[in-house]
Scaffold this active site. Structure first.
Site, short mmCIF file in Angstrom:
data_model
loop_
_atom_site.label_atom_id
_atom_site.label_comp_id
_atom_site.label_asym_id
_atom_site.label_seq_id
_atom_site.Cartn_x
_atom_site.Cartn_y
_atom_site.Cartn_z
N ASP A 84 0.87 -1.18 0.00
CA ASP A 84 0.00 0.00 0.00
C ASP A 84 0.90 1.22 0.00
OD1 ASP A 84 -2.46 -1.38 0.06
OD2 ASP A 84 -2.42 -1.54 2.24
N ASP A 94 -7.19 -0.90 -4.64
CA ASP A 94 -8.23 -0.43 -3.72
C ASP A 94 -9.05 0.71 -4.34
OD1 ASP A 94 -7.19 -2.20 -1.82
OD2 ASP A 94 -5.87 -0.66 -0.97
#
Length: 148
Positions: free
Chosen positions: A113, A129
């Protein structure tokens, strides 16, 4: 088919962006992009959003695979049954993003991430995402206002 191409492009963009971040930015490093608003922050996440289920990898993997199986069925049914372009594009986004994250969970045991918008307790997220959230939102709005 354009919708399979959309799915593939999202998957490749996600994989490529995670690879670049992993190679060029140290884990834990934060780069300010927009002052006090947006950062590139490299982390590894063994769980879902906010690290949820990081202690129960089996459940996370099982639920992720189950969700992708259901989404795949919905996607291919939508392609076969002539659903709206918005429905097909939305499902392609969710599936492309979902495949990106599940690939990491299976083969790397963690998800990279790196996108962080400084707002209250917002999570750090990735390209996959973004497309999962965008696809779900578009599908929800389409269904909400659909006259079918």
């Amino acid at each position: 088919m354009i919708f399979l191409l959309i799915l593939a492009i999202i998957f490749v963009l996600d994989m490529l962006s995670k690879h670049i971040i992993s190679k060029r930015i140290k884990e834990g490093q934060q780069i300010e992009v927009i002052k006090n608003k947006f950062y590139i922050t490299h982390i590894k996440n063994k769980g879902a959003a906010y690290g949820m289920l990081s202690e129960n990898r089996g459940l996370l993997l099982l639920s992720s695979i189950g969700s992708l199986v259901i989404l795949s069925k919905l996607f291919f049914d939508a392609l076969k049954n002539g659903k709206s372009s918005l429905t097909k594009a939305s499902l392609a986004m969710v599936l492309g993003g979902g495949l990106g994250n599940i690939y990491d969970r299976i083969f790397k045991k963690e998800v990279t991430d790196f996108l962080y918008v400084k707002y209250k307790k917002a999570p750090i997220f990735n390209i996959a995402d973004v497309f999962v959230a965008l696809g779900i939102t578009l599908l929800f709005v389409k269904e909400l206002f659909s006259k079918d």
